[in-house]
Design an enzyme around this catalytic site. Structure first.
Site, PDB file in Angstrom:
ATOM      1  CB  THR A   9      16.053   1.185 -25.965  1.00  0.00           C
ATOM      2  OG1 THR A   9      15.254   2.283 -26.449  1.00  0.00           O
ATOM      3  CG2 THR A   9      16.024   1.292 -24.265  1.00  0.00           C
ATOM      4  NE  ARG A  19       8.937   9.034 -27.313  1.00  0.00           N
ATOM      5  CZ  ARG A  19       9.386   7.969 -27.335  1.00  0.00           C
ATOM      6  NH1 ARG A  19      10.751   8.078 -27.265  1.00  0.00           N
ATOM      7  NH2 ARG A  19       8.738   6.930 -27.403  1.00  0.00           N
TER       8      ARG A  19
HETATM    9  N1  GLY Z   1      11.573   2.532 -25.658  1.00  0.00           N
HETATM   10  C1  GLY Z   1      12.290   3.374 -25.940  1.00  0.00           C
HETATM   11  C2  GLY Z   1      11.594   4.853 -26.255  1.00  0.00           C
HETATM   12  O1  GLY Z   1      10.470   4.414 -26.801  1.00  0.00           O
HETATM   13  O2  GLY Z   1      12.029   5.747 -26.224  1.00  0.00           O
END
Ligand code: GLY
Length: 406
Positions: free
Chosen positions: A238, A266
């Site tokens: 991220t 997800r």
């Molecule tokens: N913070 C990124 C994720 O959990 O997908």
């Protein structure tokens, strides 16, 4: 990387002690008084450390009078375009079916608009796709096949996001760890039972065998140790970035390939407005990297911005959000060692902070990147000293033994 259980336990014990005091102060009133009102004297960009190489081009947008969200996009599309950054965009680590699915969101302070996309396949710059949702639809969020179709309709090119390197790391996971996946009760569930730590001596042996398999799979020697760690400690990757100009206009965005080896579909916190990113033109911006599931439950970015609205400093506001995550685990350090989170916070007067759950090792402390005319990395302020351990827990990696949990 070798995890020292002894060192970790020492630091978590200290963390537990301070936690008992800190959680009582969770609802403490503002310590810094009214929200400062003046915009900064010069533009400022703050990002996760993987934005460092791209801060200059974002800053150039700001100094030439460009839009703050355009500046942010200049930063975060850098890692998206980089096939060697396996946490974002092209080359991102795939899900359990070996498919790369990307998430992103953005907020534009001056117009108070927002856009988001989740579980998008075959489009590289999902940050720009979230901006397109913001600018060209009456919606805020599109997901899955619908988001992908919208992207193709808007002219985004269809791209194979799976690099050979990421495919080979997935193979390593599939052959060695896919029976320890994301199914079943998760860490946050009361039904979750931490594995027996009595086999911890097998950890080094497992790493060695995985390294040998990595060689057989053709993973290049210099990347083998990192590949093994990505399998043992599935990263969430991220990048988040926020930018403000001298007029006080502020914007932010977050993009990710999400949690490695995740179940198809997800979505973590990154595409969730208020979790992975939040901007309020009256207050400031915040964004997150780390365990998305835990951040969603505390609405991390929104919580931080609201804390600043009530007068907390950026650092206080971020620390409070971290403590809310710890509170959700009742301060159970045996579980907390598997939870990691970092927040990047920029207030509308230019005050900023980077905070994190775990400090990282002394050789690699957690950092974030800043540009205010000078580009640099700064060490984030940590709630706990020590390193987190990746999820899912497994016996060979050890965790706090029963006598250490007392
Ligand atoms: N913070 C990124 C994720 O959990 O997908």
């Amino acid at each position: 990387m070798k995890v020292s259980r002894r060192g970790f336990i020492a630091t978590t014990a200290a963390g537990s002690a301070s936690l008992a005091l800190d959680l009582k102060g969770q609802d403490k009133p503002a310590t810094t008084g009214a929200l400062p009102g003046n915009p900064p004297k010069k533009p400022i960009i703050i990002s996760a450390h993987n934005g460092y190489n791209y801060l200059d081009r974002g800053y150039a947008v700001l100094t030439s009078g460009g839009d703050t969200l355009d500046a942010v996009m200049q930063v975060i599309t850098g890692p998206e375009d980089d096939p060697n950054d396996d946490s974002v965009g092209l080359g991102g680590l795939p899900n359990e079916d070996c498919v790369v699915q990307l998430d992103a969101c953005c907020m534009h302070g001056p117009t108070r608009m927002a856009g988001a996309v989740a579980a998008v396949e075959e489009i590289k710059n999902v940050s720009l796709l979230s901006k397109a949702v913001m600018e060209h639809t009456g919606h805020v969020m599109l997901v899955g096949a619908g988001a992908q179709k919208f992207g193709f309709d808007m002219g985004f090119p269809r791209i194979n996001l799976l690099t050979e390197r990421s495919r080979k790391v997935w193979l390593l996971w599939k052959e060695t760890m896919s029976n320890k996946d994301w199914w079943g009760p998760g860490l946050a569930s009361p039904k979750y039972v931490l594995p027996d730590a009595s086999h911890s001596e097998l950890y080094e042996e497992r790493i060695q065998k995985m390294g040998e398999l990595a060689a057989k799979l053709g993973i290049e020697p210099e990347f083998r140790a990192a590949a093994v760690q990505r399998v043992l400690r599935p990263p969430t990757g991220t990048i988040n970035c926020s930018a403000i100009n001298e007029k006080g206009e502020i914007s932010g965005a977050t993009t990710t390939s999400g949690l490695a080896w995740k179940i198809s579909g997800r979505a973590g916190d990154s595409p969730i407005i208020g979790a992975g990113c939040y901007v309020d033109q009256d207050v400031g911006a915040a964004g997150a990297t780390g365990n998305g599931e835990e951040n969603i439950k505390v609405c991390g970015a929104h919580t931080i911005v609201e804390n600043m609205r009530r007068g907390m400093s950026p650092q206080e506001a971020g620390m409070d959000a971290l403590k809310r995550i710890v509170r959700n685990f009742n301060g159970d350090m045996a579980k907390m060692q598997y939870v990691d989170m970092s927040y990047y916070i920029l207030r509308k007067d230019g005050a900023y902070a980077g905070v994190c759950m775990w400090s990282g090792g002394p050789e690699h402390p957690r950092t974030f990147s800043v540009h205010d005319g000078t580009k640099r990395n700064e060490v984030a302020v940590a709630l706990f000293q020590g390193k987190s351990i990746g999820w899912p827990p497994m016996p060979e990696r050890g965790h706090l033994a029963p006598e250490q949990k007392k």
